[in-house]
Write a protein that holds these residues in place. Structure first.
Motif, PDB file in Angstrom:
ATOM      1  N   TRP A 196     -20.282 107.328-125.842  1.00 28.95           N
ATOM      2  CA  TRP A 196     -20.352 108.441-126.796  1.00 28.95           C
ATOM      3  C   TRP A 196     -21.794 108.881-127.000  1.00 28.95           C
ATOM      4  N   GLU A 197     -22.686 107.898-127.011  1.00 32.79           N
ATOM      5  CA  GLU A 197     -24.087 108.212-127.239  1.00 32.79           C
ATOM      6  C   GLU A 197     -24.633 109.110-126.124  1.00 32.79           C
ATOM      7  N   ILE A 198     -24.263 108.753-124.883  1.00 33.02           N
ATOM      8  CA  ILE A 198     -24.750 109.555-123.746  1.00 33.02           C
ATOM      9  C   ILE A 198     -24.201 110.981-123.847  1.00 33.02           C
ATOM     10  N   ALA A 199     -22.887 111.079-124.094  1.00 33.59           N
ATOM     11  CA  ALA A 199     -22.280 112.420-124.201  1.00 33.59           C
ATOM     12  C   ALA A 199     -22.878 113.179-125.384  1.00 33.59           C
ATOM     13  N   GLY A 200     -23.076 112.481-126.496  1.00 33.04           N
ATOM     14  CA  GLY A 200     -23.593 113.122-127.710  1.00 33.04           C
ATOM     15  C   GLY A 200     -25.009 113.641-127.532  1.00 33.04           C
ATOM     16  N   SER A 201     -25.792 112.980-126.691  1.00 32.30           N
ATOM     17  CA  SER A 201     -27.202 113.368-126.555  1.00 32.30           C
ATOM     18  C   SER A 201     -27.402 114.529-125.584  1.00 32.30           C
ATOM     19  N   GLN A 202     -26.321 114.972-124.920  1.00 33.55           N
ATOM     20  CA  GLN A 202     -26.454 116.102-123.989  1.00 33.55           C
ATOM     21  C   GLN A 202     -26.596 117.412-124.755  1.00 33.55           C
ATOM     22  N   LYS A 203     -27.433 118.280-124.207  1.00 37.94           N
ATOM     23  CA  LYS A 203     -27.608 119.602-124.834  1.00 37.94           C
ATOM     24  C   LYS A 203     -26.518 120.550-124.326  1.00 37.94           C
ATOM     25  N   GLY A 204     -26.216 121.554-125.091  1.00 36.80           N
ATOM     26  CA  GLY A 204     -25.248 122.566-124.633  1.00 36.80           C
ATOM     27  C   GLY A 204     -24.230 122.893-125.712  1.00 36.80           C
ATOM     28  N   ASP A 205     -23.732 124.138-125.659  1.00 39.66           N
ATOM     29  CA  ASP A 205     -22.775 124.581-126.674  1.00 39.66           C
ATOM     30  C   ASP A 205     -21.365 124.105-126.365  1.00 39.66           C
ATOM     31  N   VAL A 206     -21.081 123.922-125.082  1.00 38.96           N
ATOM     32  CA  VAL A 206     -19.722 123.552-124.696  1.00 38.96           C
ATOM     33  C   VAL A 206     -19.709 122.115-124.179  1.00 38.96           C
ATOM     34  N   LYS A 207     -18.899 121.288-124.816  1.00 41.50           N
ATOM     35  CA  LYS A 207     -18.695 119.914-124.344  1.00 41.50           C
ATOM     36  C   LYS A 207     -17.211 119.610-124.433  1.00 41.50           C
ATOM     37  N   TYR A 208     -16.768 118.718-123.570  1.00 42.81           N
ATOM     38  CA  TYR A 208     -15.342 118.399-123.566  1.00 42.81           C
ATOM     39  C   TYR A 208     -15.105 116.930-123.905  1.00 42.81           C
ATOM     40  N   PHE A 209     -13.898 116.667-124.401  1.00 41.23           N
ATOM     41  CA  PHE A 209     -13.496 115.302-124.716  1.00 41.23           C
ATOM     42  C   PHE A 209     -12.093 115.094-124.132  1.00 41.23           C
ATOM     43  N   ILE A 210     -11.978 114.124-123.223  1.00 45.01           N
ATOM     44  CA  ILE A 210     -10.688 113.925-122.549  1.00 45.01           C
ATOM     45  C   ILE A 210     -10.082 112.579-122.936  1.00 45.01           C
ATOM     46  N   CYS A 211      -8.787 112.593-123.208  1.00 46.80           N
ATOM     47  CA  CYS A 211      -8.057 111.347-123.403  1.00 46.80           C
ATOM     48  C   CYS A 211      -7.308 111.067-122.097  1.00 46.80           C
ATOM     49  N   ASN A 212      -7.642 109.962-121.487  1.00 44.11           N
ATOM     50  CA  ASN A 212      -7.034 109.602-120.200  1.00 44.11           C
ATOM     51  C   ASN A 212      -5.727 108.850-120.436  1.00 44.11           C
ATOM     52  N   ALA A 213      -4.630 109.572-120.293  1.00 41.99           N
ATOM     53  CA  ALA A 213      -3.315 108.957-120.464  1.00 41.99           C
ATOM     54  C   ALA A 213      -2.570 108.978-119.137  1.00 41.99           C
ATOM     55  N   ASP A 214      -3.340 108.903-118.050  1.00 43.02           N
ATOM     56  CA  ASP A 214      -2.724 108.873-116.723  1.00 43.02           C
ATOM     57  C   ASP A 214      -2.520 107.408-116.353  1.00 43.02           C
ATOM     58  N   GLU A 215      -1.663 106.767-117.125  1.00 42.41           N
ATOM     59  CA  GLU A 215      -1.474 105.321-116.989  1.00 42.41           C
ATOM     60  C   GLU A 215      -0.737 105.025-115.687  1.00 42.41           C
ATOM     61  N   GLY A 216      -1.507 104.815-114.625  1.00 42.54           N
ATOM     62  CA  GLY A 216      -0.877 104.711-113.318  1.00 42.54           C
ATOM     63  C   GLY A 216      -0.590 103.306-112.849  1.00 42.54           C
ATOM     64  N   ASP A 217      -1.229 102.294-113.465  1.00 43.64           N
ATOM     65  CA  ASP A 217      -1.028 100.931-112.989  1.00 43.64           C
ATOM     66  C   ASP A 217       0.436 100.545-113.122  1.00 43.64           C
ATOM     67  N   PRO A 218       1.076 100.207-112.001  1.00 41.69           N
ATOM     68  CA  PRO A 218       2.462  99.769-112.156  1.00 41.69           C
ATOM     69  C   PRO A 218       2.495  98.484-112.972  1.00 41.69           C
ATOM     70  N   GLY A 219       3.383  98.398-113.912  1.00 41.15           N
ATOM     71  CA  GLY A 219       3.470  97.196-114.732  1.00 41.15           C
ATOM     72  C   GLY A 219       2.723  97.314-116.041  1.00 41.15           C
ATOM     73  N   ALA A 220       2.107  98.461-116.319  1.00 40.20           N
ATOM     74  CA  ALA A 220       1.416  98.645-117.596  1.00 40.20           C
ATOM     75  C   ALA A 220       1.999  99.854-118.297  1.00 40.20           C
ATOM     76  N   TYR A 221       2.344  99.707-119.581  1.00 37.12           N
ATOM     77  CA  TYR A 221       2.938 100.850-120.275  1.00 37.12           C
ATOM     78  C   TYR A 221       2.581 100.908-121.753  1.00 37.12           C
ATOM     79  N   MET A 222       1.426 100.301-122.129  1.00 31.43           N
ATOM     80  CA  MET A 222       1.016 100.356-123.534  1.00 31.43           C
ATOM     81  C   MET A 222       0.642 101.773-123.958  1.00 31.43           C
ATOM     82  N   ASP A 223       0.064 102.550-123.033  1.00 28.32           N
ATOM     83  CA  ASP A 223      -0.336 103.908-123.392  1.00 28.32           C
ATOM     84  C   ASP A 223       0.897 104.772-123.640  1.00 28.32           C
ATOM     85  N   ARG A 224       1.906 104.560-122.811  1.00 31.33           N
ATOM     86  CA  ARG A 224       3.154 105.289-123.019  1.00 31.33           C
ATOM     87  C   ARG A 224       3.729 104.974-124.392  1.00 31.33           C
TER      88      ARG A 224
END
Lengths: 611, 160
Positions: free
Chosen positions: A191-219
């Motif tokens: 967060w610190e690295i992203a926060g210290s970047q200059k610019g008016d437009v910044k994005y925040f992504i939640c990675n819910a592409d839970e692809g590992d077979p056998g894992a489903y906590m995100d779901r």
């Protein structure tokens, strides 16, 4: 719906919800995807009908998953937290009646080791858990934002909006939380690295592409408590100065997509998302993107390319997404479980959070305990607990008395840990030193009936198909490894194959472009490290000790047990079974394709595998 | 399945562009779910409307598993091959269905009745092996139960 313009208005809104809440017993029905697969939808109907018929003062709540998947469909009766498991629609009336009288229906409670366990807190599966992230799942209707707010939801956001972004980043840094999606990078630092970047437009992504077979906590989190994840996301976005957010969800999770979509709408209506959040002047919007079925898109640079509408191929880092990410703008990416921890850290403070876990791994971790264990499901445990405690105390050990041989942790990029090492504490470093990884938290229990060569072949095949193909070591390496493993399991390999696998593995690790490629040899390397004798048995003795690899097994019928019912003969797709009715049958080895259907259908356990 | 006409596809794609703007993947996802596949015509139209070279549209469509270039069957059967399903015999189920339907995973039967697919994990690992038949989840399957499931649908179809 009113728009909330301050933290005080949120408090007031919460008070009003609590005031109008009915003070009656509540029956919470687990209805995540697993629950629905086991018939929870019919159970819900039955409970609603029963309440109508009896005209009782009972509230029925439809919730996300309660974590104990083996016991699906299940219900929890509040306030006492009585747990009823594996219910059928016809059981509903009895439970409603008993609940009204304050009684317990003992035939449906959890039974283990000859004992009855009435209350959730006493059940061995739950007893050793510490459910700070999953804890509210059984009490919340995920499509009703009021349920979330009633438990103090969005309070942490209100609190955070009163603080400066740097203060929040400091708090998260002090908590010591690390990413729950795989690599374990410190979240506060990210967060610190992203926060210290200059610019008016910044994005925040939640990675819910839970692809590992056998894992489903995100779901389970997105289905059962989507606002928790979103609250963590909005706090993170505010701290890093992001203006737009994206939740990238796997397309294979339709219920999660539905619940998150509804959650975004509701939160926006209430003024918790969108323009001028809680009157703070901060604006943030969230869009939902459905994945299109590519495992590599769980890797952050591939995920970003996928949102941009390109092939999900990863690229070299640096520049890291925090510096140059989505559409070339600074972008922060966090995993679902990581974000779900954030509101709690803000609420209770970093000191509280860093008090849980070990020196380097703080907080709890959710594991999906699956495979050959008695009590399977989602378990949330403090970091530092041993594998033994998870597999035996919580998981209840083997379901059928076969000896447990190993666990596989961390998905395709992870590795196997043999039972001799089950005293290891679960934290990022211990698992990595043992040749596995924490990864997203899939923990698959394997017993004597699991062939380690087959497991290595399975994962390598998976990675071979999912390799994006951009760099040679991963694309060709996984392909070549798979061919060698095919030969080993078909009894066609020589002893030097092991050497070739080891050499290939280390080249792939050192020279692949992204995380997927660098770890793609882990399944082979870790099984070779601990289970080399199984490889040698396939190569030298031409046998599969676990009785899995088809080349080395043969199906037979025990004439002592066979009563000649003819069921196997009827079901055999190859006509490979002969015999007269009421006389023992036999299998013709030449015709048999070893599909195992005869074994599945036999009611007398007369069909067996010969190794 | 009715054969869609070019003007139909054209106006559908226009709607998608209105909803999703320039985001290619959601547009392709909508076309896939509307028509059950991505026809060459539909990709040409997308390419023109978004001003993206056709080779790039095809490149993206061929990269992701969610898209198919041939129409899918009336009934879609998905066998989960996640790790937990694998250790409990998922592969044998896929093999058995392949034999029963006489198609490989990813293919559609000649009469367009069935499409057989495999998936890497549905996240229902505790109740595996899983087979999803037309959106309905079936847990704790084995090869013979899966074959019976298909046979029951075949029977229902032939009975009218």
């Amino acid at each position: 719906m009113v728009k909330l313009k301050s933290g005080e208005q949120l408090d007031k809104y919460c008070e009003d919800i609590l005031k109008k809440a009915r003070k009656v017993p509540m029956i919470a029905i687990s209805s995540g995807t697993c629950g629905q697969a086991r018939g929870s939808l019919k159970l819900i109907e039955a409970f609603q009908d029963a309440v109508k018929e009896i005209k009782g003062e009972v509230e029925i709540k439809i919730t996300g998953c309660h974590g104990f998947c083996e016991a699906e469909p299940n219900v929890i009766v509040f306030p006492d937290e009585i747990f009823y498991r594996n219910l059928k629609p016809e059981n509903a009336k009895k439970i409603v009646q008993a609940t009204l009288k304050g009684e317990v229906v003992s035939e449906f409670v959890h039974k283990e080791g000859g004992k009855d366990f009435v209350y959730l807190r006493d059940i061995p599966f739950y007893k050793k858990q510490m459910r700070i992230v999953l804890g509210h799942n059984p009490k919340i209707d995920p499509v009703n934002i009021e349920d979330y707010i009633a438990f103090g939801g969005y309070n942490s956001l209100a609190k955070a909006l009163h603080r400066r972004p740097e203060e929040i980043i400091d708090e998260i840094k002090r908590s010591g939380i690390r990413g729950r999606g795989g690599a374990g990078f410190p979240t506060g630092r990210k967060w610190e690295i992203a926060g210290s970047q200059k610019g008016d437009v910044k994005y925040f992504i939640c990675n819910a592409d839970e692809g590992d077979p056998g894992a489903y906590m995100d779901r389970s989190l997105l289905e059962g408590n989507p606002h928790l994840v979103m609250e963590g996301m909005i706090i993170g976005a505010y701290a890093t100065g992001a203006t737009e957010g994206w939740i990238y969800v796997r397309n294979e999770y339709p219920l999660a997509v539905k619940h998150v979509t509804m959650a975004i709408e509701k939160a926006t209506e209430l003024g918790l998302l969108g323009d001028n959040i809680l009157g703070s002047g901060y604006n943030f919007r969230i869009k939902i993107v459905r994945g299109a079925g590519a495992f590599v898109c769980g890797e952050e640079t591939a995920l970003i390319r996928s949102i941009e509408g390109k092939r999900g191929e990863s690229r070299q880092r640096p520049p890291f997404p925090a510096v140059k990410g989505l559409f070339g703008k600074p972008t922060n990416i966090n995993n679902v479980e990581t974000l779900a921890n954030i509101p709690k850290i803000i609420e209770k403070g970093s000191l509280w959070f860093s008090g849980i876990g070990t020196e380097t791994s703080k907080g709890t971790k959710i594991f999906s305990l699956v495979g050959k264990a008695k009590n399977t499901g989602l378990v949330e445990v403090p970091m530092g607990i041993t594998i033994n405690e998870i597999v035996h105390d919580i998981g209840g050990g083997s379901p059928d008395g076969k000896a447990i041989k190993a666990i596989q942790s961390g998905g395709p990029s992870g590795g196997c840990i043999p039972r001799e090492l089950f005293d290891l504490p679960v934290d990022y470093e211990s698992l990595a030193n043992a040749g596995a990884i924490m990864g997203s938290g899939g923990m698959i229990v394997m017993d004597e009936g699991t062939c380690m060569v087959d497991i290595a072949r399975y994962f390598t095949n998976f990675l071979r198909e999912e390799s994006c193909g951009k760099c040679v070591p991963c694309r060709e390496g996984t392909q070549r490894m798979f061919e060698i493993l095919e030969d080993i399991s078909a009894g066609k390999a020589q002893e030097e194959s092991i050497e070739i696998l080891e050499e290939l593995g280390s080249v792939m690790k050192d020279t692949s472009l992204c995380g997927l490629g660098q770890t793609s040899s882990n399944p082979v390397r870790s099984t070779l490290r601990y289970f080399k004798e199984e490889y040698l048995a396939h190569i030298k003795k031409k046998e599969c000790p676990a009785g899995v690899c088809k080349e080395f097994i043969r199906f037979s019928i025990d004439p002592q047990k066979c009563i000649g019912c003819g069921l196997c003969l009827k079901n055999c797709p190859q006509g490979a079974i002969t015999g007269e009715l009421k006389k023992p049958h036999s299998i013709l080895p030449k015709q048999c394709i070893k599909c195992g259907i005869c074994m599945d259908v036999c009611k007398f356990n007369a069909v067996f595998k010969k190794v | 399945m009715s054969k869609e006409t070019i003007p139909e596809v054209n106006s559908f794609v226009e709607e998608c562009v209105k909803t999703h703007g320039r985001f290619l993947i959601p547009i392709l996802q909508d076309i896939q779910s509307e028509y059950n596949y991505l026809s060459e015509d539909s990709m040409r139209i997308v390419s023109e409307k978004l001003d993206i070279p056709l080779r790039d549209v095809y490149g993206v469509a061929s990269f992701y598993q969610a898209f198919s270039f041939t129409p899918k069957g009336k009934h879609i059967i998905i066998v989960c091959l996640g790790t937990a399903c694998h250790v409990r015999g998922g592969a044998a189920i896929a093999d058995a269905l392949s034999r029963e339907l006489n198609i490989k995973p990813g293919e559609t039967s000649q009469d367009s009745m069935f499409t057989l697919e495999t998936v890497n994990c549905l996240g229902c690992c505790a109740i595996g092996p899983i087979v999803v038949m037309d959106g309905e989840y079936h847990g704790q399957m084995n090869a013979s139960k899966a074959v019976k499931l298909v046979q029951s649908i075949k029977k229902r179809c032939s009975d009218g």
